[in-house]
Design a protein around this motif. Structure first.
Motif: not given
Ligand code: NAD
Ligand code: TYD
Length: 353
Positions: A216-226, A249-260, A307-313
């Motif tokens: 498509g236009d490459g502007l779809n967004i996914r929230d990427w987590l290592y 669970v997510g990394g607060k890393n929203e990136v457009r496909n084209i930018d990935v 609740e769990i105290g988890w944070q992405p590294a």
């Protein structure tokens, strides 16, 4: 010991590595070894004898019952699934069979085993279901991120089948009291990722001098987590999660496909510059969109943080750096998974685009 389904796949395999970085508790793996399952991913732990692999189907209730009776796990971690949206569009049947019927059969075997446990072991037992943010459907650019109370609105056969499995897990807790935990995670990336998914496909196509097919236009967004951050979240939810709860669970890393894709290209320009001096970005090709393509996913991870105290590294930049380096260094693994069946899939998915 613990029983893990689907641990010859991408996230389950990484989870095995993560588990044995911190624990000596043995693991029994039940995996059908579909096209996505590769024992090489966990070979070091299989060879060392701390991990045992049984090739079998989660939908084989008798087999699961026998494994539970024999090994007496204190927890079952359920990763096994058909996991690729594009494959679910070409052939949804396997997705219904494994993700819904398979999860049902697994739950039935676990319910019988758990029901017969002694009181203390019964209270300590956990069934942890690994699921996805895709069950919540698609967001516009301005919608708030998915929380645990967002209504389910799956759009692909994959996400619908995962939503069905989530509902079954919820019902087994509500109806039978099975001590369940569910995690709904955003898009993962990292080592051992099967190269039909966006990030490994782009790395390997770039290195092979092939087109980089952006839908498509490459502007779809996914929230990427290592992937290791996801594994850490699962391990912590297993230890500290409240029974019957779900955790996003997510990394607060929203990136457009084209930018990935351009990020990967620039990383490869740095680490493996092309002999002719051209840029990898020149290989980017826009192709026909995926039918029903979800526009945006975004996770609000505040519950698992609080609740769990988890944070992405990892940040997206540090995670992509590790990932690209891993693919450059592990050509034995990448060559082995790109068999005839892989080439058939690539032809099926991309030839008509
Ligand atoms: P994957 O496709 O890489 O691996 C799936 C594994 O399950 C493979 O080893 C396969 O052989 C096994 N399997 C498939 N059907 C089976 C069956 N009937 N019985 C036993 N084993 C079977 O998938 P993944 O990316 O590692 O995903 C693992 C889990 O995490 C899935 O439940 C998926 O829905 C969920 N998830 C994935 C992502 C992601 O970005 N990849 C994000 C969130 C959640
Ligand atoms: P994918 O890795 O299949 O994960 P999901 O569909 O579960 O989010 O795809 C990630 C994004 O990349 C998705 O918006 C579709 C897009 N995509 C492409 O643009 N080209 C490709 O060749 C692939 C496989 C995916």
């Amino acid at each position: 010991m613990i029983l893990i389904t689907g641990a010859a796949g991408f996230i389950g395999g990484n989870f095995i590595h993560h588990w044995f970085d911190k624990s000596t508790e043995p693991v029994l793996v039940l995996d059908k070894l579909t096209y996505a399952g590769n024992p090489q991913t966990i070979a070091a732990h299989l060879d060392a004898g701390r991990c045992t692999l049984v090739q079998g189907d989660i939908a084989d209730r008798a087999l699961v019952a026998q494994l539970l009776a024999e090994h007496q796990p204190r927890a079952v971690l359920h990763f096994a699934a058909e996991s690729h949206v594009d494959r679910s569009i070409h052939g949804p049947g396997e997705f219904i069979q494994t993700n819904m019927v398979g999860t049902f059969e697994l739950l039935e075997a676990v319910r019988a085993y758990w029901g017969a446990m002694a009181t203390e072991a019964k209270a300590a037992f956990r069934f942890l279901h690994v699921s996805t943010d895709e069950v919540y459907g698609s967001l516009s650019e301005t919608d708030p991120a998915f929380s645990e109370t967002t209504a389910y609105a799956p759009n692909s056969p994959y996400s619908a089948s995962k939503a069905g499995s989530d509902h079954l897990v919820r019902a087994y807790h509500h109806t039978y009291g099975l001590p369940t935990l569910t995690t709904n995670c955003s898009n993962n990336y990292g080592p051992y990722h099967f190269p039909e998914k966006l990030i490994p496909l782009m790395i390997l196509n770039a290195l092979d001098g092939k087109p980089l097919p952006v839908y498509g236009d490459g502007l779809n967004i996914r929230d990427w987590l290592y992937v290791r951050d996801h594994c850490e979240a699962i391990q912590q939810v297993l230890a500290k999660g409240r029974v019957g709860e779900t955790y996003n669970v997510g990394g607060k890393n929203e990136v457009r496909n084209i930018d990935v894709v351009t990020t990967i290209c620039r990383k490869l320009d740095e680490l493996r510059p092309k002999a002719d001096g051209s840029r990898y970005e020149a290989q980017i090709t826009y192709v026909a969109d995926r039918p029903g393509h979800d526009r945006r996913y975004a996770i609000d991870p505040s519950k698992v943080e609080r609740e769990i105290g988890w944070q992405p590294a990892e940040t997206f930049e540090s995670g992509i750096d590790k990932t690209v380096r891993w693919y450059l260094d592990n050509t034995v693994w990448t060559d082995a998974v790109r068999t005839g069946a892989y080439r058939d899939w690539v032809a099926q998915n991309y030839a008509a685009r």
